[in-house]
Write a protein that holds these residues in place. Structure first.
Motif, PDB file in Angstrom:
ATOM      1  N   ILE A  31       8.741  71.849 -32.496  1.00 24.17           N
ATOM      2  CA  ILE A  31      10.085  71.962 -31.952  1.00 24.17           C
ATOM      3  C   ILE A  31      10.345  73.356 -31.409  1.00 24.17           C
ATOM      4  N   LEU A  32       9.948  74.358 -32.148  1.00 26.07           N
ATOM      5  CA  LEU A  32      10.180  75.715 -31.697  1.00 26.07           C
ATOM      6  C   LEU A  32       9.121  76.164 -30.700  1.00 26.07           C
ATOM      7  N   CYS A  33       8.079  75.348 -30.579  1.00 24.00           N
ATOM      8  CA  CYS A  33       7.065  75.560 -29.551  1.00 24.00           C
ATOM      9  C   CYS A  33       6.350  76.887 -29.721  1.00 24.00           C
ATOM     10  N   VAL A  34       5.884  77.137 -30.896  1.00 18.83           N
ATOM     11  CA  VAL A  34       5.120  78.341 -31.159  1.00 18.83           C
ATOM     12  C   VAL A  34       3.647  77.988 -31.080  1.00 18.83           C
ATOM     13  N   THR A  35       2.892  78.671 -30.251  1.00 16.58           N
ATOM     14  CA  THR A  35       1.486  78.344 -30.091  1.00 16.58           C
ATOM     15  C   THR A  35       0.712  78.543 -31.372  1.00 16.58           C
TER      16      THR A  35
ATOM     17  N   ALA B 167       1.337  62.090 -21.692  1.00 19.75           N
ATOM     18  CA  ALA B 167       1.567  62.753 -22.982  1.00 19.75           C
ATOM     19  C   ALA B 167       0.355  63.597 -23.362  1.00 19.75           C
ATOM     20  N   VAL B 168       0.602  64.820 -23.793  1.00 29.14           N
ATOM     21  CA  VAL B 168      -0.455  65.736 -24.224  1.00 29.14           C
ATOM     22  C   VAL B 168      -0.184  66.117 -25.678  1.00 29.14           C
ATOM     23  N   PRO B 169      -1.089  65.823 -26.613  1.00 28.00           N
ATOM     24  CA  PRO B 169      -0.866  66.168 -28.024  1.00 28.00           C
ATOM     25  C   PRO B 169      -0.590  67.660 -28.206  1.00 28.00           C
ATOM     26  N   TRP B 170       0.360  67.967 -29.094  1.00 24.22           N
ATOM     27  CA  TRP B 170       0.741  69.363 -29.291  1.00 24.22           C
ATOM     28  C   TRP B 170      -0.431  70.230 -29.732  1.00 24.22           C
ATOM     29  N   ASP B 171      -1.311  69.687 -30.575  1.00 20.97           N
ATOM     30  CA  ASP B 171      -2.357  70.547 -31.140  1.00 20.97           C
ATOM     31  C   ASP B 171      -3.364  71.021 -30.092  1.00 20.97           C
ATOM     32  N   GLY B 172      -3.435  70.339 -28.949  1.00 20.87           N
ATOM     33  CA  GLY B 172      -4.345  70.783 -27.905  1.00 20.87           C
ATOM     34  C   GLY B 172      -3.644  71.240 -26.639  1.00 20.87           C
TER      35      GLY B 172
ATOM     36  N   MET C 214       4.691  67.152 -23.748  1.00 17.79           N
ATOM     37  CA  MET C 214       4.052  67.505 -25.002  1.00 17.79           C
ATOM     38  C   MET C 214       4.365  66.506 -26.115  1.00 17.79           C
ATOM     39  N   GLY C 215       3.383  66.229 -26.971  1.00 14.89           N
ATOM     40  CA  GLY C 215       3.592  65.343 -28.120  1.00 14.89           C
ATOM     41  C   GLY C 215       3.239  63.903 -27.811  1.00 14.89           C
ATOM     42  N   ASP C 216       3.893  62.988 -28.514  1.00 18.91           N
ATOM     43  CA  ASP C 216       3.665  61.559 -28.312  1.00 18.91           C
ATOM     44  C   ASP C 216       4.324  61.094 -27.015  1.00 18.91           C
ATOM     45  N   THR C 217       4.017  59.872 -26.611  1.00 20.83           N
ATOM     46  CA  THR C 217       4.660  59.290 -25.440  1.00 20.83           C
ATOM     47  C   THR C 217       6.172  59.326 -25.615  1.00 20.83           C
ATOM     48  N   ASP C 218       6.865  59.859 -24.626  1.00 22.59           N
ATOM     49  CA  ASP C 218       8.311  60.069 -24.713  1.00 22.59           C
ATOM     50  C   ASP C 218       9.038  59.007 -23.882  1.00 22.59           C
ATOM     51  N   LYS C 219       9.448  57.943 -24.535  1.00 24.71           N
ATOM     52  CA  LYS C 219      10.118  56.842 -23.845  1.00 24.71           C
ATOM     53  C   LYS C 219      11.446  57.280 -23.233  1.00 24.71           C
ATOM     54  N   ASN C 220      12.114  58.220 -23.869  1.00 24.46           N
ATOM     55  CA  ASN C 220      13.409  58.688 -23.360  1.00 24.46           C
ATOM     56  C   ASN C 220      13.227  59.503 -22.083  1.00 24.46           C
ATOM     57  N   LEU C 221      12.157  60.288 -22.017  1.00 24.94           N
ATOM     58  CA  LEU C 221      11.851  61.035 -20.803  1.00 24.94           C
ATOM     59  C   LEU C 221      11.449  60.065 -19.689  1.00 24.94           C
ATOM     60  N   GLU C 222      10.688  59.050 -20.042  1.00 19.28           N
ATOM     61  CA  GLU C 222      10.282  58.052 -19.054  1.00 19.28           C
ATOM     62  C   GLU C 222      11.491  57.293 -18.517  1.00 19.28           C
ATOM     63  N   SER C 223      12.470  57.069 -19.376  1.00 16.80           N
ATOM     64  CA  SER C 223      13.689  56.385 -18.945  1.00 16.80           C
ATOM     65  C   SER C 223      14.438  57.222 -17.914  1.00 16.80           C
TER      66      SER C 223
ATOM     67  N   LYS D 111      -5.095  73.245 -23.210  1.00 19.95           N
ATOM     68  CA  LYS D 111      -5.159  72.375 -22.031  1.00 19.95           C
ATOM     69  C   LYS D 111      -4.398  73.008 -20.859  1.00 19.95           C
ATOM     70  N   LEU D 112      -3.240  73.575 -21.159  1.00 20.63           N
ATOM     71  CA  LEU D 112      -2.443  74.213 -20.117  1.00 20.63           C
ATOM     72  C   LEU D 112      -3.141  75.446 -19.546  1.00 20.63           C
ATOM     73  N   THR D 113      -3.623  76.330 -20.423  1.00 18.03           N
ATOM     74  CA  THR D 113      -4.248  77.562 -19.937  1.00 18.03           C
ATOM     75  C   THR D 113      -5.549  77.267 -19.188  1.00 18.03           C
ATOM     76  N   THR D 114      -6.292  76.273 -19.658  1.00 23.96           N
ATOM     77  CA  THR D 114      -7.534  75.903 -18.969  1.00 23.96           C
ATOM     78  C   THR D 114      -7.240  75.333 -17.583  1.00 23.96           C
ATOM     79  N   ALA D 115      -6.203  74.514 -17.495  1.00 24.72           N
ATOM     80  CA  ALA D 115      -5.817  73.924 -16.215  1.00 24.72           C
ATOM     81  C   ALA D 115      -5.374  75.001 -15.233  1.00 24.72           C
ATOM     82  N   ILE D 116      -4.600  75.973 -15.725  1.00 17.90           N
ATOM     83  CA  ILE D 116      -4.130  77.062 -14.855  1.00 17.90           C
ATOM     84  C   ILE D 116      -5.313  77.905 -14.382  1.00 17.90           C
TER      85      ILE D 116
END
Length: 432
Positions: A14-18, A85-90, A58-67, A94-99
Motif C-alpha cells: 500500500i505504501l509502495c516501498v520497494t 497485472a504485475v505481482p508486487w514482489d517483482g 501492480m498486484g492482483d488483477t484489479d477488476k475496479n481499474l478494469e471497470s 520489472k519496471l527498471t529492467t523495462a526502462i
C-alpha cells in the motif's frame, strides 16, 4: 505497531516501498541519458483518445481499474485499454529492467517511493500542464516529483492514523479519543497500561510498535512534527545529527522503554483484534480488514489523527500513474491518467477498493468522511509529506530501519543512532 511478515508485505504494497535496494539502471540502458528534472511537460492533442493503451497494474488483477477502463473506452470509442497485472514482489525489477531496455508499456502504476529512482533513469515523461497540482494534496503531488519536476499523477494515496479500542480505553478513564499531543498521548498510554491484567484482563500492552522493516515510516513524521527533517534539499546534505531528529528518536524509544509496547515482531492487527493491545498506528486497509474479518468488533474501535508535538505531520505514500518515455501511445495514456484522476472516478475507485483518494474534491464528491473512521485519514492527508525525492532513498530507509531496531532493543543510544545514520547516509549519498 507490531507486524508479522504478512502485514509487513501488505504495508509495503500500500505504501509502495520497494523491497530491493538495487538500482539496476546504473551503468546500463538509459542511465547515460538520465532525467534532469527539467524535462518539458508532455503535450496532449485535442479531441478524444484513440489507439491502444497498454498499462501495467501492480498486484492482483484489479477488476475496479478494469471497470474504469471500460468507462473510458465508452467515452472514447476509438481507444482500447489493455491492463496487465504485475505481482508486487517483482514489480520494481520489472519496471527498471523495462526502462533500461527501452521495452516499456505506455503507462503503469508506480510505487511512490520508486518515482525519483525511475525518473532519474529518464524513464518517465513530465506531467502535462493540463493536470493541475492544486487538485491534489500537496504531499501526494510531491511523490511524483524529481528535481522539482513532476513525472506522474497521484492515483492511490496512503497515510496512517491511530486505531484504538474504545472498549479498552474507556476502562482506563479515557472518554473519546486519546490526546492529540504527544505528551498527552503518552500519559493516556500509561493510563491504559495500568489497566493491563486488571480492568482489562487480556491486555498486555497499551500500544504496538513496528520494529525493523518499514519502521522509518513512523519516525519521519515525528521528525517533521518537531519542525525538522532528515535531508536538506537545498544543500544536498543529510541532517540526522540535528536536535529535531534527537527529540523524535527519544520519543520513539521511550514507548517500549516504559513497557508500553512490545519489542518482538508479532501481528499488530491480530493483537488489536484479540484485545492484547489497545492502540496501534496503521493505514486505512486495516479498517476494512476489521470490518470484514472481525465484525463483532464493529462499534468497539475508532480512529484518530496521529498525535504530534509542534505541528501535525504524516507520511504520504501510495501509487502514482506514470507514462513512459518510450510509450507508443503517450497521448492516449495521459488522457487515461487524467480520466482516472477525475474526482468522481477517484471516489468510485476508493469506495470499491477501500483505498484513499489523493484529491480533496474526490473526498467531497464521494462523501467519504461520512464514515467516521475515515475522517482521521482525511485530516492526515492534509498534513502528510513525501520522503526525500532521491534515488538512493530505499538504502537510506533500510539504514533507518536497522538503527531503529538497535534503539528499540536498547543496543544503541539516541546519540549513537544519530551518529551512525549521519555517517551511513552521507556514505550512501543521494544518487543522481
Amino acid at each position: 505497531m507490531r507486524t508479522t511478515t504478512r502485514h509487513t508485505v501488505r504495508t509495503a504494497q500500500i505504501l509502495c516501498v520497494t523491497v530491493t535496494a538495487a538500482l539496476v539502471a546504473t551503468g546500463c540502458g538509459r542511465s547515460a541519458d538520465s532525467g534532469s528534472g527539467k524535462d518539458a511537460p508532455a503535450k496532449l492533442n485535442s479531441g478524444k483518445a484513440t489507439g491502444k493503451v497498454v498499462m501495467w497494474s501492480m498486484g492482483d488483477t484489479d477488476k475496479n481499474l478494469e471497470s474504469l477502463a471500460k468507462k473510458f473506452e465508452q467515452q472514447n470509442p476509438d481507444v482500447k485499454v489493455q491492463i496487465t497485472a504485475v505481482p508486487w514482489d517483482g514489480a520494481h525489477d520489472k519496471l527498471t529492467t523495462a526502462i533500461a531496455g527501452g521495452n516499456t508499456p505506455d503507462m503503469s502504476l508506480v510505487g511512490s517511493t520508486w518515482m525519483a529512482e525511475m525518473a532519474a533513469m529518464n524513464g518517465f515523461q513530465a506531467t502535462p500542464t493540463s493536470i493541475k497540482s492544486s487538485d491534489f494534496y500537496s504531499g501526494q503531488w510531491d511523490t511524483t516529483k524529481y528535481k522539482d519536476t513532476s513525472y506522474g499523477v497521484p492515483f492511490i494515496a496512503d497515510t496512517t492514523a491511530v486505531y484504538y479500542r474504545t472498549d479498552i480505553t474507556t476502562k482506563a478513564g479515557i472518554k473519546g479519543a486519546l490526546a492529540g499531543d504527544r505528551d498527552g498521548y503518552l500519559k493516556d498510554l500509561k493510563a491504559i497500561q495500568a489497566t493491563a491484567g486488571k480492568q482489562n484482563p487480556k491486555l498486555r500492552h497499551a500500544t504496538g510498535l513496528v520494529m525493523g522493516f518499514n519502521s522509518w515510516l513512523f519516525l519521519l513524521p515525528m521528525v517533521w512534527q518537531e519542525g525538522g527533517d532528515i535531508y536538506d534539499a537545498k544543500t544536498g546534505k543529510f541532517t540526522f545529527d540535528s536536535p529535531e531528529v534527537a527529540k523524535a528518536l527519544e520519543y520513539y524509544a521511550s514507548v517500549p522503554k516504559q513497557g508500553l509496547a512490545p519489542t518482538d515482531k508479532a501481528d499488530n492487527l491480530q493483537d488489536f483484534r484479540d484485545g492484547l493491545t489497545a492502540t496501534y498506528q496503521e493505514a486505512a486497509w486495516a479498517g476494512g480488514s476489521l470490518h470484514k474479518d472481525s465484525p463483532e468488533l464493529d462499534g468497539k474501535w475508532k480512529t484518530m489523527p496521529v498525535p504530534y508535538t509542534k505541528k501535525p505531520a504524516g507520511f504520504a505514500g501510495g501509487s502514482d500513474l506514470a507514462v513512459f518515455k518510450d510509450a507508443k501511445n503517450s497521448d492516449a495514456a495521459w488522457k487515461f491518467a487524467r480520466f482516472l484522476t477525475e474526482p468522481a472516478n477517484l471516489a468510485a475507485y476508493a469506495k470499491a477498493t477501500g483505498s484513499l483518494p489523493p484529491a480533496p474534491e474526490a473526498w467531497t464528491v464521494g462523501k467519504l468522511t461520512e464514515d467516521e473512521n475515515m475522517k482521521a485519514f482525511a485530516e492526515q492527508l492534509e498534513v502528510s509529506k513525501a520522503p526525500p525525492a532521491i534515488t538512493t532513498w530505499q538504502q537510506i530507509a533500510d539504514a533507518i530501519d536497522s538503527e531503529l531496531e538497535k534503539l528499540t532493543l536498547g543496543k544503541a543510544t539516541v546519540a549513537q543512532v544519530q551518529q551512525s545514520l549521519q555517517s551511513k547516509a552521507t556514505s550512501i549519498g543521494t544518487g543522481r
